[in-house]
Scaffold this motif. Structure first.
Motif, mmCIF file in Angstrom:
data_model
loop_
_atom_site.group_PDB
_atom_site.id
_atom_site.type_symbol
_atom_site.label_atom_id
_atom_site.label_comp_id
_atom_site.label_asym_id
_atom_site.label_seq_id
_atom_site.Cartn_x
_atom_site.Cartn_y
_atom_site.Cartn_z
ATOM 1 N N SER A 227 2.801 6.975 -2.924
ATOM 2 C CA SER A 227 1.537 6.289 -3.197
ATOM 3 C C SER A 227 0.351 6.946 -2.503
ATOM 4 O O SER A 227 -0.792 6.791 -2.928
ATOM 5 C CB SER A 227 1.623 4.821 -2.786
ATOM 6 N N GLU B 11 9.462 -0.044 -2.889
ATOM 7 C CA GLU B 11 8.445 -0.782 -2.146
ATOM 8 C C GLU B 11 8.799 -0.739 -0.664
ATOM 9 O O GLU B 11 9.939 -1.016 -0.295
ATOM 10 C CB GLU B 11 8.387 -2.242 -2.611
ATOM 11 N N LYS C 211 -2.227 1.478 -11.929
ATOM 12 C CA LYS C 211 -0.826 1.244 -11.608
ATOM 13 C C LYS C 211 0.077 1.799 -12.711
ATOM 14 O O LYS C 211 0.947 1.104 -13.249
ATOM 15 C CB LYS C 211 -0.551 -0.243 -11.359
ATOM 16 N N LYS D 98 -3.363 5.519 -9.895
ATOM 17 C CA LYS D 98 -3.121 4.437 -8.927
ATOM 18 C C LYS D 98 -3.881 3.173 -9.295
ATOM 19 O O LYS D 98 -3.352 2.071 -9.193
ATOM 20 C CB LYS D 98 -3.506 4.922 -7.534
ATOM 21 N N GLN E 8 0.831 -1.198 0.000
ATOM 22 C CA GLN E 8 0.000 0.000 0.000
ATOM 23 C C GLN E 8 0.868 1.253 0.000
ATOM 24 O O GLN E 8 0.472 2.296 -0.493
ATOM 25 C CB GLN E 8 -0.918 0.002 1.229
ATOM 26 N N SER E 9 2.047 1.105 0.581
ATOM 27 C CA SER E 9 2.970 2.237 0.667
ATOM 28 C C SER E 9 4.136 2.003 -0.276
ATOM 29 O O SER E 9 4.867 1.019 -0.145
ATOM 30 C CB SER E 9 3.474 2.387 2.110
ATOM 31 N N TYR E 10 4.306 2.900 -1.194
ATOM 32 C CA TYR E 10 5.402 2.789 -2.140
ATOM 33 C C TYR E 10 5.657 4.158 -2.746
ATOM 34 O O TYR E 10 4.888 5.110 -2.544
ATOM 35 C CB TYR E 10 5.111 1.754 -3.243
#
Lengths: 117, 115
Positions: A53, A96, A73, A70, A30-32
């Motif tokens: 992100s 990532e 992607k 998002k 979820q976090s990138y």
């Protein structure tokens, strides 16, 4: 599995036109973070722009903007009013933020952009 | 402006010889990366350090490559023995910490040619 995909090996654009360089990515985090780097023929890697992100707005830096979609992607780089000096390789990269491992940054295969006078 | 220092810039060696590359990151940067970039391709992560600890070396060919960052500052990447396929640019990069939201700072790279 390829995590960063740049489908345009090479592009030719007329000077002063806008250009979009494509980048799609694959992650379950979820976090990138997403980056674009420029590499001229001299070889140095030049940071252009970053998008987190969780950032709600698309990042912009001067003539560079990142079109972040998002759900799809994708993280396309848009260069407005291209200049001869924009001729270079462009790399999309992703960080990532794994919970069980250190963040690592991986790069796509690059797009060679050539600006025609 | 602070920079990531790398040496040598260019190295030509014969197959089966040993070669070493050195990197000094920006002062205060805890995270250091070594990438290999074959001509015409994107950089491939070889090893990542957090201070003196290796946090990712999954892509490092450990039968011939080694990397260390003994005091958590500068780092050395070694290849022994070198093979023809090792010809590439070896890039070092650093960041302040793992939780950064900004850029990787790259050195100018070390270009290796194996004959």
């Amino acid at each position: 599995a390829q995590k960063i995909t740049q489908t345009q090996p090479g592009m030719f654009v007329q000077e002063k036109e806008a250009v979009t360089l494509d980048c799609t990515y694959d992650t379950s985090d979820q976090s990138y973070g997403l980056f674009w780097y420029k590499q001229p023929s001299s070889g140095e890697m030049i940071f252009l722009i970053y998008q987190g992100s969780y950032d709600e707005q698309n990042a912009t830096e001067g003539r560079y903007s990142l079109n972040f979609q998002k759900a799809r992607k994708s993280a396309n780089l848009v260069i407005s009013a291209s200049q001869l000096g924009d001729s270079a390789m462009y790399f999309c990269a992703m960080r990532e933020d794994g919970y069980s491992s250190a963040s690592k940054i991986i790069f796509g295969s690059g797009t060679r952009l050539s600006i025609r006078p | 402006e602070a920079e990531v220092a790398q040496s040598p810039r260019y190295k030509i060696t014969e197959k089966s010889q040993a070669v070493a590359f050195w990197c000094d990151p920006i002062s205060g940067h805890a995270t250091l990366y070594w990438y290999r970039q074959i001509l015409g391709q994107g950089p491939e992560l070889l090893v990542q350090f957090q201070d003196e600890s290796v946090v990712d070396d999954s892509q490092l060919p450990k039968d011939r490559f080694s990397a260390e960052r003994l005091k958590g500052v500068d780092s050395t990447l070694k290849i022994q023995p070198a093979e023809l396929g090792d010809s590439a640019m070896y890039l070092c990069a650093s960041t302040k910490d793992q939780g950064f939201t900004g850029e990787l700072f790259f050195g100018e790279g070390s270009r290796l040619t194996v004959l």
